[in-house]
Design a protein around this motif. Structure first.
Motif, PDB file in Angstrom:
ATOM      1  N   GLU A 138       0.539  18.960   6.196  1.00  0.00           N
ATOM      2  CA  GLU A 138       0.034  17.746   6.839  1.00  0.00           C
ATOM      3  C   GLU A 138       0.402  16.509   6.035  1.00  0.00           C
ATOM      4  O   GLU A 138       0.862  15.502   6.597  1.00  0.00           O
ATOM      5  CB  GLU A 138      -1.482  17.835   7.005  1.00  0.00           C
ATOM      6  CG  GLU A 138      -2.070  16.681   7.797  1.00  0.00           C
ATOM      7  CD  GLU A 138      -3.544  16.853   8.064  1.00  0.00           C
ATOM      8  OE1 GLU A 138      -4.168  15.900   8.588  1.00  0.00           O
ATOM      9  OE2 GLU A 138      -4.088  17.942   7.755  1.00  0.00           O
ATOM     10  N   VAL A 139       0.223  16.565   4.724  1.00  0.00           N
ATOM     11  CA  VAL A 139       0.528  15.402   3.885  1.00  0.00           C
ATOM     12  C   VAL A 139       2.037  15.169   3.824  1.00  0.00           C
ATOM     13  O   VAL A 139       2.502  14.021   3.874  1.00  0.00           O
ATOM     14  CB  VAL A 139      -0.045  15.589   2.467  1.00  0.00           C
ATOM     15  CG1 VAL A 139       0.353  14.409   1.575  1.00  0.00           C
ATOM     16  CG2 VAL A 139      -1.560  15.721   2.512  1.00  0.00           C
ATOM     17  N   ALA A 140       2.822  16.243   3.736  1.00  0.00           N
ATOM     18  CA  ALA A 140       4.278  16.111   3.601  1.00  0.00           C
ATOM     19  C   ALA A 140       4.902  15.390   4.788  1.00  0.00           C
ATOM     20  O   ALA A 140       5.966  14.756   4.652  1.00  0.00           O
ATOM     21  CB  ALA A 140       4.913  17.485   3.429  1.00  0.00           C
ATOM     22  N   THR A 156      -0.568   4.726   1.023  1.00  0.00           N
ATOM     23  CA  THR A 156      -1.844   5.139   0.454  1.00  0.00           C
ATOM     24  C   THR A 156      -2.866   5.494   1.536  1.00  0.00           C
ATOM     25  O   THR A 156      -3.764   6.299   1.307  1.00  0.00           O
ATOM     26  CB  THR A 156      -2.407   4.042  -0.463  1.00  0.00           C
ATOM     27  OG1 THR A 156      -2.527   2.822   0.268  1.00  0.00           O
ATOM     28  CG2 THR A 156      -1.492   3.820  -1.662  1.00  0.00           C
ATOM     29  N   SER A 157      -2.716   4.915   2.707  1.00  0.00           N
ATOM     30  CA  SER A 157      -3.623   5.245   3.814  1.00  0.00           C
ATOM     31  C   SER A 157      -3.425   6.674   4.303  1.00  0.00           C
ATOM     32  O   SER A 157      -4.310   7.236   4.971  1.00  0.00           O
ATOM     33  CB  SER A 157      -3.418   4.275   4.980  1.00  0.00           C
ATOM     34  OG  SER A 157      -2.074   4.326   5.446  1.00  0.00           O
ATOM     35  N   ASP A 158      -2.279   7.284   3.970  1.00  0.00           N
ATOM     36  CA  ASP A 158      -1.993   8.651   4.392  1.00  0.00           C
ATOM     37  C   ASP A 158      -2.373   9.679   3.328  1.00  0.00           C
ATOM     38  O   ASP A 158      -2.197  10.882   3.548  1.00  0.00           O
ATOM     39  CB  ASP A 158      -0.499   8.797   4.719  1.00  0.00           C
ATOM     40  CG  ASP A 158      -0.100   8.030   5.965  1.00  0.00           C
ATOM     41  OD1 ASP A 158      -0.926   7.960   6.897  1.00  0.00           O
ATOM     42  OD2 ASP A 158       1.017   7.479   5.998  1.00  0.00           O
ATOM     43  N   ILE A 159      -2.878   9.212   2.204  1.00  0.00           N
ATOM     44  CA  ILE A 159      -3.301  10.135   1.150  1.00  0.00           C
ATOM     45  C   ILE A 159      -4.712  10.613   1.453  1.00  0.00           C
ATOM     46  O   ILE A 159      -5.653   9.824   1.528  1.00  0.00           O
ATOM     47  CB  ILE A 159      -3.240   9.459  -0.229  1.00  0.00           C
ATOM     48  CG1 ILE A 159      -1.789   9.125  -0.584  1.00  0.00           C
ATOM     49  CG2 ILE A 159      -3.861  10.347  -1.294  1.00  0.00           C
ATOM     50  CD1 ILE A 159      -1.642   8.339  -1.872  1.00  0.00           C
ATOM     51  N   GLU A 169       0.827  -1.210   0.000  1.00  0.00           N
ATOM     52  CA  GLU A 169       0.000   0.000   0.000  1.00  0.00           C
ATOM     53  C   GLU A 169       0.863   1.263   0.000  1.00  0.00           C
ATOM     54  O   GLU A 169       0.725   2.143   0.853  1.00  0.00           O
ATOM     55  CB  GLU A 169      -0.967  -0.032   1.191  1.00  0.00           C
ATOM     56  CG  GLU A 169      -1.886  -1.246   1.153  1.00  0.00           C
ATOM     57  CD  GLU A 169      -2.812  -1.346   2.349  1.00  0.00           C
ATOM     58  OE1 GLU A 169      -2.632  -0.558   3.304  1.00  0.00           O
ATOM     59  OE2 GLU A 169      -3.717  -2.188   2.327  1.00  0.00           O
ATOM     60  N   THR A 170       1.738   1.330  -0.985  1.00  0.00           N
ATOM     61  CA  THR A 170       2.697   2.431  -1.086  1.00  0.00           C
ATOM     62  C   THR A 170       2.654   3.031  -2.482  1.00  0.00           C
ATOM     63  O   THR A 170       2.685   2.302  -3.483  1.00  0.00           O
ATOM     64  CB  THR A 170       4.125   1.947  -0.796  1.00  0.00           C
ATOM     65  OG1 THR A 170       4.165   1.370   0.514  1.00  0.00           O
ATOM     66  CG2 THR A 170       5.124   3.088  -0.876  1.00  0.00           C
ATOM     67  N   TYR A 217      10.376   9.512  -4.015  1.00  0.00           N
ATOM     68  CA  TYR A 217       9.599   9.668  -2.794  1.00  0.00           C
ATOM     69  C   TYR A 217       8.503   8.612  -2.727  1.00  0.00           C
ATOM     70  O   TYR A 217       8.102   8.027  -3.737  1.00  0.00           O
ATOM     71  CB  TYR A 217       8.954  11.054  -2.736  1.00  0.00           C
ATOM     72  CG  TYR A 217       9.935  12.192  -2.576  1.00  0.00           C
ATOM     73  CD1 TYR A 217      10.477  12.498  -1.332  1.00  0.00           C
ATOM     74  CD2 TYR A 217      10.308  12.971  -3.673  1.00  0.00           C
ATOM     75  CE1 TYR A 217      11.368  13.553  -1.177  1.00  0.00           C
ATOM     76  CE2 TYR A 217      11.201  14.027  -3.524  1.00  0.00           C
ATOM     77  CZ  TYR A 217      11.730  14.304  -2.282  1.00  0.00           C
ATOM     78  OH  TYR A 217      12.622  15.339  -2.135  1.00  0.00           O
ATOM     79  N   ALA A 218       7.994   8.394  -1.524  1.00  0.00           N
ATOM     80  CA  ALA A 218       6.897   7.449  -1.321  1.00  0.00           C
ATOM     81  C   ALA A 218       5.990   7.940  -0.203  1.00  0.00           C
ATOM     82  O   ALA A 218       6.407   8.688   0.688  1.00  0.00           O
ATOM     83  CB  ALA A 218       7.433   6.062  -0.980  1.00  0.00           C
ATOM     84  N   ILE A 219       4.723   7.492  -0.287  1.00  0.00           N
ATOM     85  CA  ILE A 219       3.751   7.770   0.753  1.00  0.00           C
ATOM     86  C   ILE A 219       2.829   6.564   0.865  1.00  0.00           C
ATOM     87  O   ILE A 219       2.493   5.934  -0.150  1.00  0.00           O
ATOM     88  CB  ILE A 219       2.945   9.061   0.451  1.00  0.00           C
ATOM     89  CG1 ILE A 219       1.997   9.395   1.618  1.00  0.00           C
ATOM     90  CG2 ILE A 219       2.186   8.946  -0.854  1.00  0.00           C
ATOM     91  CD1 ILE A 219       1.322  10.756   1.475  1.00  0.00           C
TER      92      ILE A 219
END
Length: 353
Positions: A259-261, A249-252, A232-233, A245-247
């Motif tokens: 906040e997102v950064a 998906t639960s944090d999107i 889930e990345t 970079y990566a985030i």
């Protein structure tokens, strides 16, 4: 399929395709690279392969004389306008119609659908109406829906570049390569929004690239995108830059850049890429300056898969049947007239696990 064969000349707004069946080349690493198709006079950027092995490409609306926006490469090597010729009329005739491809930058086959990303920004002159995703049913070869971006999901200078479909969250993730940022489309309620808008993680890091010693001065923002559904990345990368970079998906979510950064992490320093995709632990990405196709392993080792004359601006990646497909868009050499240039689709075996 209700389509017609694309042939003739650029001045007639249709193009001649050339194909070599079972044509193989050796990369500088000795790996076998197979030519899937080549076309003269039409610059292609995107490639995708459906679950049943059908190969689709797209041609962006960057100059006059583009004969199609989306085509399927047949088993005999013809580039056939897809899903039909009428849907591809707008790019050649410079018409703005709601039911017609205008400025397609990417195609992605996912399950039984083909997602056609239309920037609605012909020749980089500005967005003329809402960027959209045409959703084509691959069984019927008919457009089953059109997903429009909302006004707060794009800017007047946006160039929505590439996409990934996430079944777990029922969302589509996209990059904006002109006005830095990521775009999220929620399939549950057909809403869309931006995150990391004009943020340092999505903006270009350099103004100039050196493509095998040849200066490339067009600054390109967030471009490459890859999705690891197992972990889930979401991975993303500016073309004019070296940071992957990566985030999670639960944090999107729709929130401020600050906040997102906080949820974004830098994964690795790589070459400047265009094409990018995730598969079974590896992130595959181009190195435009070295003219290579590389992959980043789970241990963060950056390895070369293909290099040499068979790589000339590896633009878009797709994976099918344990092989990586990629286009050579040759952006570093393409000017206002590409009528004498040839653009290829290749495939090569994935590295052994």
């Amino acid at each position: 399929m209700n389509s017609k064969r694309v042939k003739s000349t650029v001045t007639a707004a249709v193009l001649t395709a050339f194909f070599s069946v079972n044509a193989f080349a050796q990369s500088a690493l000795g790996s076998k690279v197979e030519l899937i198709g080549e076309i003269k006079g039409t610059q292609i950027t995107g490639v995708t392969v459906s679950n049943d092995g059908r190969v689709f490409v797209n041609a962006p609306n960057w100059r006059d004389g583009v004969g199609f926006s989306v085509a399927q490469i047949t088993n005999t090597g013809e580039f056939v306008a897809y899903p039909n010729s009428k849907t591809n009329e707008c790019v050649a005739q410079s018409k703005v119609r709601k039911d017609c491809f205008l400025a397609v930058q990417s195609v992605v086959a996912h399950n039984d659908k083909l997602y056609v990303l239309d920037t609605r920004n012909p020749k980089f002159q500005g967005v003329v109406d809402a960027p959209r995703l045409f959703v084509v049913d691959l069984a019927s070869n008919e457009i089953e829906g059109i997903l429009l971006l909302s006004e707060d999901a794009y800017h007047t200078d946006s160039y929505i570049n590439d996409l990934r479909v996430d079944e777990k969250t029922n969302r589509i993730y996209m990059t904006d390569s002109a006005h830095a940022g990521l775009v999220i489309y929620n399939l549950d309620d057909n809403t869309s929004y931006r995150i990391l808008d004009n943020h340092e993680t999505t903006k270009a890091e350099v103004e100039l690239l050196s493509i095998q010693g040849k200066p490339f001065s067009m600054t390109v923002q967030s471009d490459g995108i890859a999705l690891d559904t197992l972990n889930e990345t979401l991975y993303f990368h500016a073309l004019s830059g070296y940071s992957l970079y990566a985030i999670n998906t639960s944090d999107i979510k729709k929130a401020s850049n600050e906040e997102v950064a906080k949820k974004v992490r830098k994964v690795a320093t790589t070459g400047a890429p265009d094409g990018m995709i995730y598969h079974e632990g590896n992130v595959y990405l181009a190195d435009l300056e070295k003219q290579e196709v590389q992959y980043l392993t789970p241990s963060l080792d950056l390895r070369t898969l293909v290099k040499g004359d068979v790589v000339s601006w590896a633009d878009t990646f797709s994976i099918y049947n344990n092989a990586l497909y990629y286009t050579n868009s040759k952006i570093q050499d393409a000017g206002s007239n590409v009528s004498d240039m040839t653009f290829e689709v290749y495939k090569t075996a994935l590295p052994a696990r």
